[in-house]
Design a protein around this motif. Structure first.
Motif, PDB file in Angstrom:
ATOM      1  N   LEU A  33       0.822  -1.211   0.000  1.00 57.03           N
ATOM      2  CA  LEU A  33       0.000   0.000   0.000  1.00 57.03           C
ATOM      3  C   LEU A  33       0.857   1.262   0.000  1.00 57.03           C
ATOM      4  N   MET A  34       1.949   1.256   0.753  1.00 54.37           N
ATOM      5  CA  MET A  34       2.825   2.428   0.787  1.00 54.37           C
ATOM      6  C   MET A  34       3.495   2.638  -0.575  1.00 54.37           C
ATOM      7  N   ARG A  35       3.881   1.538  -1.236  1.00 52.66           N
ATOM      8  CA  ARG A  35       4.443   1.649  -2.595  1.00 52.66           C
ATOM      9  C   ARG A  35       3.429   2.259  -3.554  1.00 52.66           C
ATOM     10  N   ALA A  36       2.136   1.998  -3.298  1.00 50.32           N
ATOM     11  CA  ALA A  36       1.067   2.525  -4.154  1.00 50.32           C
ATOM     12  C   ALA A  36       0.697   3.957  -3.761  1.00 50.32           C
ATOM     13  N   GLY A  37       1.362   4.495  -2.724  1.00 51.72           N
ATOM     14  CA  GLY A  37       1.123   5.880  -2.352  1.00 51.72           C
ATOM     15  C   GLY A  37       0.130   6.113  -1.223  1.00 51.72           C
ATOM     16  N   VAL A  90     -23.284  -8.567   5.290  1.00 50.47           N
ATOM     17  CA  VAL A  90     -23.000  -7.644   6.400  1.00 50.47           C
ATOM     18  C   VAL A  90     -22.414  -6.320   5.911  1.00 50.47           C
ATOM     19  N   GLY A  91     -22.088  -6.231   4.608  1.00 48.71           N
ATOM     20  CA  GLY A  91     -21.674  -4.946   4.070  1.00 48.71           C
ATOM     21  C   GLY A  91     -20.306  -4.848   3.440  1.00 48.71           C
ATOM     22  N   ALA A  92     -19.643  -5.990   3.167  1.00 47.15           N
ATOM     23  CA  ALA A  92     -18.336  -5.938   2.503  1.00 47.15           C
ATOM     24  C   ALA A  92     -18.493  -5.405   1.085  1.00 47.15           C
ATOM     25  N   THR A  93     -17.526  -4.609   0.659  1.00 47.80           N
ATOM     26  CA  THR A  93     -17.534  -4.020  -0.672  1.00 47.80           C
ATOM     27  C   THR A  93     -16.925  -4.969  -1.694  1.00 47.80           C
ATOM     28  N   GLY A  94     -15.889  -5.718  -1.272  1.00 46.89           N
ATOM     29  CA  GLY A  94     -15.196  -6.606  -2.192  1.00 46.89           C
ATOM     30  C   GLY A  94     -14.467  -7.712  -1.458  1.00 46.89           C
ATOM     31  N   TRP A  95     -13.866  -8.636  -2.219  1.00 46.77           N
ATOM     32  CA  TRP A  95     -13.251  -9.851  -1.687  1.00 46.77           C
ATOM     33  C   TRP A  95     -11.951 -10.101  -2.418  1.00 46.77           C
ATOM     34  N   ILE A  96     -10.860 -10.268  -1.697  1.00 43.23           N
ATOM     35  CA  ILE A  96      -9.560 -10.568  -2.298  1.00 43.23           C
ATOM     36  C   ILE A  96      -8.997 -11.790  -1.574  1.00 43.23           C
ATOM     37  N   VAL A  97      -8.546 -12.777  -2.365  1.00 45.85           N
ATOM     38  CA  VAL A  97      -8.034 -14.015  -1.781  1.00 45.85           C
ATOM     39  C   VAL A  97      -6.529 -13.906  -1.551  1.00 45.85           C
ATOM     40  N   LYS A  98      -6.086 -14.371  -0.361  1.00 42.32           N
ATOM     41  CA  LYS A  98      -4.650 -14.459  -0.052  1.00 42.32           C
ATOM     42  C   LYS A  98      -4.087 -15.693  -0.740  1.00 42.32           C
ATOM     43  N   PRO A  99      -2.863 -15.688  -1.168  1.00 40.37           N
ATOM     44  CA  PRO A  99      -1.953 -14.543  -1.181  1.00 40.37           C
ATOM     45  C   PRO A  99      -2.407 -13.535  -2.237  1.00 40.37           C
ATOM     46  N   PHE A 100      -2.319 -12.258  -1.914  1.00 37.22           N
ATOM     47  CA  PHE A 100      -2.842 -11.237  -2.813  1.00 37.22           C
ATOM     48  C   PHE A 100      -1.783 -10.764  -3.806  1.00 37.22           C
ATOM     49  N   ASP A 101      -2.259 -10.280  -4.939  1.00 41.15           N
ATOM     50  CA  ASP A 101      -1.409  -9.680  -5.958  1.00 41.15           C
ATOM     51  C   ASP A 101      -1.430  -8.168  -5.708  1.00 41.15           C
ATOM     52  N   PRO A 102      -0.281  -7.557  -5.388  1.00 39.20           N
ATOM     53  CA  PRO A 102      -0.247  -6.125  -5.078  1.00 39.20           C
ATOM     54  C   PRO A 102      -0.879  -5.243  -6.171  1.00 39.20           C
ATOM     55  N   GLU A 103      -0.696  -5.618  -7.433  1.00 33.81           N
ATOM     56  CA  GLU A 103      -1.273  -4.825  -8.527  1.00 33.81           C
ATOM     57  C   GLU A 103      -2.803  -4.900  -8.528  1.00 33.81           C
ATOM     58  N   LYS A 104      -3.327  -6.117  -8.283  1.00 28.69           N
ATOM     59  CA  LYS A 104      -4.789  -6.271  -8.215  1.00 28.69           C
ATOM     60  C   LYS A 104      -5.353  -5.484  -7.042  1.00 28.69           C
ATOM     61  N   LEU A 105      -4.660  -5.533  -5.918  1.00 27.48           N
ATOM     62  CA  LEU A 105      -5.107  -4.795  -4.741  1.00 27.48           C
ATOM     63  C   LEU A 105      -5.155  -3.300  -5.050  1.00 27.48           C
ATOM     64  N   LYS A 106      -4.117  -2.806  -5.697  1.00 27.89           N
ATOM     65  CA  LYS A 106      -4.053  -1.392  -6.069  1.00 27.89           C
ATOM     66  C   LYS A 106      -5.214  -1.027  -7.004  1.00 27.89           C
ATOM     67  N   THR A 107      -5.487  -1.894  -7.969  1.00 26.91           N
ATOM     68  CA  THR A 107      -6.588  -1.651  -8.914  1.00 26.91           C
ATOM     69  C   THR A 107      -7.926  -1.609  -8.192  1.00 26.91           C
ATOM     70  N   VAL A 108      -8.150  -2.560  -7.298  1.00 27.63           N
ATOM     71  CA  VAL A 108      -9.416  -2.601  -6.552  1.00 27.63           C
ATOM     72  C   VAL A 108      -9.559  -1.347  -5.694  1.00 27.63           C
ATOM     73  N   LEU A 109      -8.493  -0.955  -5.003  1.00 26.99           N
ATOM     74  CA  LEU A 109      -8.557   0.249  -4.173  1.00 26.99           C
ATOM     75  C   LEU A 109      -8.854   1.485  -5.004  1.00 26.99           C
ATOM     76  N   ARG A 110      -8.233   1.590  -6.176  1.00 24.54           N
ATOM     77  CA  ARG A 110      -8.511   2.747  -7.038  1.00 24.54           C
ATOM     78  C   ARG A 110      -9.982   2.828  -7.401  1.00 24.54           C
ATOM     79  N   ARG A 111     -10.605   1.660  -7.546  1.00 24.90           N
ATOM     80  CA  ARG A 111     -12.030   1.619  -7.896  1.00 24.90           C
ATOM     81  C   ARG A 111     -12.943   2.054  -6.755  1.00 24.90           C
ATOM     82  N   VAL A 112     -12.564   1.721  -5.515  1.00 23.69           N
ATOM     83  CA  VAL A 112     -13.483   1.966  -4.397  1.00 23.69           C
ATOM     84  C   VAL A 112     -13.160   3.191  -3.541  1.00 23.69           C
ATOM     85  N   VAL A 113     -11.910   3.673  -3.579  1.00 23.39           N
ATOM     86  CA  VAL A 113     -11.545   4.837  -2.753  1.00 23.39           C
ATOM     87  C   VAL A 113     -11.762   6.110  -3.568  1.00 23.39           C
ATOM     88  N   HIS A 114     -12.548   7.012  -2.992  1.00 21.31           N
ATOM     89  CA  HIS A 114     -12.865   8.260  -3.734  1.00 21.31           C
ATOM     90  C   HIS A 114     -12.256   9.456  -3.066  1.00 21.31           C
TER      91      HIS A 114
END
Length: 120
Positions: A21-25, A96-120
């Motif tokens: 996450l820190m690498r992604a800013g 219960v209200g989860a926005t999305g689901w990511i399976v471990k072990p996670f791919d940092p690029e996919k995580l970054k893409t998902v965050l870009r989609r949901v963080v405004h």
């Protein structure tokens, strides 16, 4: 920008998330379980929450439910990061209200893409 709150009882998983996450800013705040996360959330608001499901004291389902019950935090995106792939658990997390689901072990690029989609 508001920080990303990561919630996982595994120190190594929190470390990997923080590094990615820190690498992604992003700024990162960590909690070792749902109870610690809720304590932090009492006086802070994250850009998003990334939580494991299976944790001591308060699991991910309990954390998401408690977060969604607070009007101030009801719109915060919550991503579940877990080794679980059980469709029933996915459905329960969504219920219960989860926005999305990511399976471990996670791919940092996919995580970054998902965050870009949901963080405004």
């Amino acid at each position: 920008m508001k920080p990303i709150l990561t919630v996982d009882d595994s120190p190594s998983m929190r470390m990997m998330l923080r590094a990615s996450l820190m690498r992604a800013g992003y700024t990162v705040v960590e909690a070792e379980d749902g109870r610690a996360a809720l304590e932090w959330l009492e006086t802070n608001e994250p850009a998003a929450v990334i939580t494991d499901l299976t944790m001591p004291h308060l699991d991910g389902f309990g954390l998401i439910s408690a977060l969604r019950a607070q009007p101030r935090l009801s719109g915060v995106p919550v991503l579940v990061l877990t080794t679980e792939s059980d469709p029933d658990k996915k459905a329960r997390a969504r219920a219960v209200g989860a926005t999305g689901w990511i399976v471990k072990p996670f791919d940092p690029e996919k995580l970054k893409t998902v965050l870009r989609r949901v963080v405004h």
